[in-house]
Design a protein around this motif. Sequence first.
Motif, PDB file in Angstrom:
ATOM      1  N   ILE A 124      -5.402   5.714  -1.697  1.00 47.96           N
ATOM      2  CA  ILE A 124      -4.772   4.504  -1.202  1.00 47.96           C
ATOM      3  C   ILE A 124      -4.565   3.584  -2.403  1.00 47.96           C
ATOM      4  CG2 ILE A 124      -5.056   2.505   0.318  1.00 47.96           C
ATOM      5  CD1 ILE A 124      -7.166   5.376   1.188  1.00 47.96           C
ATOM      6  N   LYS A 125      -3.304   3.403  -2.783  1.00 45.31           N
ATOM      7  CA  LYS A 125      -2.976   2.559  -3.937  1.00 45.31           C
ATOM      8  C   LYS A 125      -2.513   1.204  -3.439  1.00 45.31           C
ATOM      9  CE  LYS A 125      -1.497   6.468  -6.745  1.00 45.31           C
ATOM     10  NZ  LYS A 125      -0.369   7.079  -7.478  1.00 45.31           N
ATOM     11  N   LEU A 126      -3.004   0.155  -4.086  1.00 47.68           N
ATOM     12  CA  LEU A 126      -2.615  -1.207  -3.731  1.00 47.68           C
ATOM     13  C   LEU A 126      -1.957  -1.869  -4.928  1.00 47.68           C
ATOM     14  CD1 LEU A 126      -5.873  -2.394  -1.922  1.00 47.68           C
ATOM     15  CD2 LEU A 126      -3.841  -1.378  -0.904  1.00 47.68           C
ATOM     16  N   ARG A 127      -0.960  -2.692  -4.663  1.00 48.60           N
ATOM     17  CA  ARG A 127      -0.316  -3.474  -5.719  1.00 48.60           C
ATOM     18  C   ARG A 127       0.159  -4.793  -5.137  1.00 48.60           C
ATOM     19  NH1 ARG A 127       5.534  -0.411  -6.537  1.00 48.60           N
ATOM     20  NH2 ARG A 127       6.490  -1.273  -4.648  1.00 48.60           N
ATOM     21  N   THR A 148       2.955   7.696   3.003  1.00 45.71           N
ATOM     22  CA  THR A 148       3.745   6.491   3.227  1.00 45.71           C
ATOM     23  C   THR A 148       3.991   5.813   1.893  1.00 45.71           C
ATOM     24  OG1 THR A 148       3.927   4.443   4.490  1.00 45.71           O
ATOM     25  CG2 THR A 148       1.741   4.986   3.728  1.00 45.71           C
ATOM     26  N   TRP A 149       5.242   5.400   1.688  1.00 47.85           N
ATOM     27  CA  TRP A 149       5.614   4.698   0.464  1.00 47.85           C
ATOM     28  C   TRP A 149       5.260   3.230   0.603  1.00 47.85           C
ATOM     29  CZ3 TRP A 149       6.684   7.572  -3.610  1.00 47.85           C
ATOM     30  CH2 TRP A 149       7.125   8.880  -3.411  1.00 47.85           C
ATOM     31  N   TRP A 150       5.388   2.503  -0.467  1.00 50.14           N
ATOM     32  CA  TRP A 150       4.967   1.100  -0.535  1.00 50.14           C
ATOM     33  C   TRP A 150       5.465   0.294   0.656  1.00 50.14           C
ATOM     34  CZ3 TRP A 150       1.256   0.493  -3.810  1.00 50.14           C
ATOM     35  CH2 TRP A 150       1.198   1.271  -4.961  1.00 50.14           C
ATOM     36  N   GLN A 151       4.501  -0.341   1.326  1.00 48.86           N
ATOM     37  CA  GLN A 151       4.803  -1.263   2.411  1.00 48.86           C
ATOM     38  C   GLN A 151       3.674  -2.277   2.518  1.00 48.86           C
ATOM     39  OE1 GLN A 151       4.097   0.345   6.553  1.00 48.86           O
ATOM     40  NE2 GLN A 151       4.519   2.250   5.462  1.00 48.86           N
ATOM     41  N   PRO A 152       3.907  -3.401   3.172  1.00 48.18           N
ATOM     42  CA  PRO A 152       2.877  -4.439   3.237  1.00 48.18           C
ATOM     43  C   PRO A 152       1.575  -3.946   3.878  1.00 48.18           C
ATOM     44  CG  PRO A 152       4.999  -5.338   3.877  1.00 48.18           C
ATOM     45  CD  PRO A 152       5.176  -3.846   3.763  1.00 48.18           C
ATOM     46  N   LEU A 153       0.474  -4.266   3.225  1.00 53.52           N
ATOM     47  CA  LEU A 153      -0.858  -3.946   3.729  1.00 53.52           C
ATOM     48  C   LEU A 153      -1.255  -4.950   4.799  1.00 53.52           C
ATOM     49  CD1 LEU A 153      -3.582  -2.340   3.406  1.00 53.52           C
ATOM     50  CD2 LEU A 153      -4.274  -4.168   1.840  1.00 53.52           C
ATOM     51  N   VAL A 154      -1.819  -4.446   5.887  1.00 51.75           N
ATOM     52  CA  VAL A 154      -2.378  -5.305   6.929  1.00 51.75           C
ATOM     53  C   VAL A 154      -3.890  -5.402   6.730  1.00 51.75           C
ATOM     54  CG1 VAL A 154      -2.737  -5.600   9.408  1.00 51.75           C
ATOM     55  CG2 VAL A 154      -0.524  -4.786   8.549  1.00 51.75           C
ATOM     56  N   GLY A 155      -4.557  -4.264   6.453  1.00 52.11           N
ATOM     57  CA  GLY A 155      -5.997  -4.318   6.225  1.00 52.11           C
ATOM     58  C   GLY A 155      -6.606  -2.948   5.982  1.00 52.11           C
ATOM     59  N   VAL A 170       0.838  -1.196   0.000  1.00 52.05           N
ATOM     60  CA  VAL A 170       0.000   0.000   0.000  1.00 52.05           C
ATOM     61  C   VAL A 170       0.876   1.249   0.000  1.00 52.05           C
ATOM     62  CG1 VAL A 170      -0.221   0.000   2.528  1.00 52.05           C
ATOM     63  CG2 VAL A 170      -1.961   1.133   1.135  1.00 52.05           C
ATOM     64  N   GLN A 171       0.392   2.260  -0.717  1.00 47.46           N
ATOM     65  CA  GLN A 171       0.988   3.596  -0.685  1.00 47.46           C
ATOM     66  C   GLN A 171      -0.153   4.579  -0.458  1.00 47.46           C
ATOM     67  OE1 GLN A 171       4.157   5.040  -3.418  1.00 47.46           O
ATOM     68  NE2 GLN A 171       2.543   6.366  -4.187  1.00 47.46           N
ATOM     69  N   ILE A 172       0.055   5.559   0.416  1.00 50.62           N
ATOM     70  CA  ILE A 172      -1.002   6.519   0.743  1.00 50.62           C
ATOM     71  C   ILE A 172      -0.553   7.927   0.351  1.00 50.62           C
ATOM     72  CG2 ILE A 172      -2.414   7.498   2.592  1.00 50.62           C
ATOM     73  CD1 ILE A 172      -1.756   4.859   4.176  1.00 50.62           C
TER      74      ILE A 172
END
Length: 117
Positions: free
Chosen positions: A106-109, A47-54, A32-34
């Motif tokens: 909120i971007k997800l990849r 926040t730069w790309w980091q693992p999404l928890v939920g 996720v990146q916000i």
Amino acid sequence: MAVRKLEKSEWEEYFNNFDKKYREGQIPAKEVQIEIVNDEIGDQVETWWQPLVGLAYDPKDDEFEVAAERHDHLIHKPAEIYVDEDVDGSIKTVEVVQEDGTKHIIKLRTPEALPEK
């Protein structure tokens, strides 16, 4: 798929369903990146790309939460939520708009796989 607006009555169930599928592994791991966009600060990456928890919406406190491995982002009193879903139904982007017009993007990849040794 296209971007669609979620009605407020859908928010809690929609993100509860996403979270359930995510925890059960039906949706692959995401990063996720916000970004926050408003007239005063412009476009800022929080926040730069980091693992999404939920992802979650709490109607009692009227808050949308993005939980990442090293960051917890709360959006108080969201006015609108838009989602951009992939053809498989997974979420690519969530845009949360507050009453003052501030947008939280909120971007997800799916993380890139590490090369095999």
